[in-house]
Design a protein around this motif. Structure first.
Motif, PDB file in Angstrom:
ATOM      1  N   LYS A  43      -6.389   7.576   5.025  1.00  0.00           N
ATOM      2  CA  LYS A  43      -7.721   7.160   5.440  1.00  0.00           C
ATOM      3  C   LYS A  43      -8.673   8.355   5.470  1.00  0.00           C
ATOM      4  O   LYS A  43      -9.801   8.275   4.983  1.00  0.00           O
ATOM      5  CB  LYS A  43      -7.653   6.503   6.817  1.00  0.00           C
ATOM      6  N   ARG A  44      -8.225   9.487   6.028  1.00  0.00           N
ATOM      7  CA  ARG A  44      -9.054  10.696   6.051  1.00  0.00           C
ATOM      8  C   ARG A  44      -9.357  11.186   4.644  1.00  0.00           C
ATOM      9  O   ARG A  44     -10.461  11.643   4.362  1.00  0.00           O
ATOM     10  CB  ARG A  44      -8.350  11.796   6.851  1.00  0.00           C
ATOM     11  N   GLN A  45      -8.376  11.090   3.756  1.00  0.00           N
ATOM     12  CA  GLN A  45      -8.572  11.543   2.383  1.00  0.00           C
ATOM     13  C   GLN A  45      -9.615  10.684   1.666  1.00  0.00           C
ATOM     14  O   GLN A  45     -10.465  11.201   0.950  1.00  0.00           O
ATOM     15  CB  GLN A  45      -7.250  11.510   1.630  1.00  0.00           C
ATOM     16  N   LYS A  46      -9.581   9.376   1.887  1.00  0.00           N
ATOM     17  CA  LYS A  46     -10.570   8.491   1.270  1.00  0.00           C
ATOM     18  C   LYS A  46     -11.966   8.777   1.812  1.00  0.00           C
ATOM     19  O   LYS A  46     -12.951   8.772   1.064  1.00  0.00           O
ATOM     20  CB  LYS A  46     -10.203   7.033   1.519  1.00  0.00           C
ATOM     21  N   GLU A  47     -12.074   9.030   3.126  1.00  0.00           N
ATOM     22  CA  GLU A  47     -13.373   9.362   3.710  1.00  0.00           C
ATOM     23  C   GLU A  47     -13.917  10.669   3.127  1.00  0.00           C
ATOM     24  O   GLU A  47     -15.105  10.775   2.845  1.00  0.00           O
ATOM     25  CB  GLU A  47     -13.256   9.478   5.232  1.00  0.00           C
ATOM     26  N   HIS A  48     -13.042  11.659   2.954  1.00  0.00           N
ATOM     27  CA  HIS A  48     -13.472  12.936   2.395  1.00  0.00           C
ATOM     28  C   HIS A  48     -13.936  12.763   0.951  1.00  0.00           C
ATOM     29  O   HIS A  48     -14.952  13.330   0.544  1.00  0.00           O
ATOM     30  CB  HIS A  48     -12.337  13.963   2.476  1.00  0.00           C
ATOM     31  N   GLN A  49     -13.212  11.984   0.175  1.00  0.00           N
ATOM     32  CA  GLN A  49     -13.613  11.741  -1.209  1.00  0.00           C
ATOM     33  C   GLN A  49     -14.952  11.022  -1.278  1.00  0.00           C
ATOM     34  O   GLN A  49     -15.767  11.292  -2.160  1.00  0.00           O
ATOM     35  CB  GLN A  49     -12.543  10.947  -1.943  1.00  0.00           C
ATOM     36  N   ALA A  50     -15.209  10.116  -0.335  1.00  0.00           N
ATOM     37  CA  ALA A  50     -16.497   9.420  -0.295  1.00  0.00           C
ATOM     38  C   ALA A  50     -17.626  10.397   0.043  1.00  0.00           C
ATOM     39  O   ALA A  50     -18.718  10.313  -0.525  1.00  0.00           O
ATOM     40  CB  ALA A  50     -16.450   8.286   0.720  1.00  0.00           C
ATOM     41  N   LYS A  51     -17.361  11.340   0.961  1.00  0.00           N
ATOM     42  CA  LYS A  51     -18.364  12.349   1.287  1.00  0.00           C
ATOM     43  C   LYS A  51     -18.671  13.226   0.078  1.00  0.00           C
ATOM     44  O   LYS A  51     -19.824  13.532  -0.205  1.00  0.00           O
ATOM     45  CB  LYS A  51     -17.878  13.253   2.430  1.00  0.00           C
ATOM     46  N   ASP A  98     -17.485  19.268   5.150  1.00  0.00           N
ATOM     47  CA  ASP A  98     -18.245  18.275   5.893  1.00  0.00           C
ATOM     48  C   ASP A  98     -19.720  18.401   5.539  1.00  0.00           C
ATOM     49  O   ASP A  98     -20.180  19.460   5.116  1.00  0.00           O
ATOM     50  CB  ASP A  98     -18.057  18.480   7.398  1.00  0.00           C
TER      51      ASP A  98
END
Length: 109
Positions: A43-51, A98
């Protein structure tokens, strides 16, 4: 003859649980490990890729090395950051840690 049957009955091993029951604790540990470690990490990896995919020129960002800068130029793999007046560096896009929200003043001011 009956004493021989009693000795054989006593020496025979008791019927234990089926073999699949012994695997259940391992399966349970795997499921728990999945929900506590792998799933949150994905989940964190997907959020980072979206950022990373949503970066725009002018965004203030923090790199994985702790440098804070403003995006001047974007490329598919690289980002040009302005760290200060006349100080520009090129960073790999995936090392952006970030995005700093706009109008974010330090807590002490």
């Amino acid at each position: 003859m009956s004493s021989n049957l009693l000795v054989l009955a006593a020496a025979a091993p008791a019927a234990g649980p089926p073999g699949w029951v012994q695997i259940l604790p391992l399966v349970a540990m795997g499921v728990i490990f999945w929900f506590l470690v792998f799933r949150p990490q994905m989940k964190r990896q997907k959020e980072h890729q979206a950022k990373i995919a949503g970066l725009q020129k002018g965004d203030r960002v923090v790199t994985a090395g702790g440098l804070i800068g403003k995006i001047v130029k974007l490329d598919d793999h690289y980002v040009d950051l302005e760290l200060g007046p006349n100080v520009r560096v090129k960073a790999v896009r995936s090392t952006i840690g970030d995005v700093i929200p706009p109008n974010n003043a330090p807590a002490n001011d």
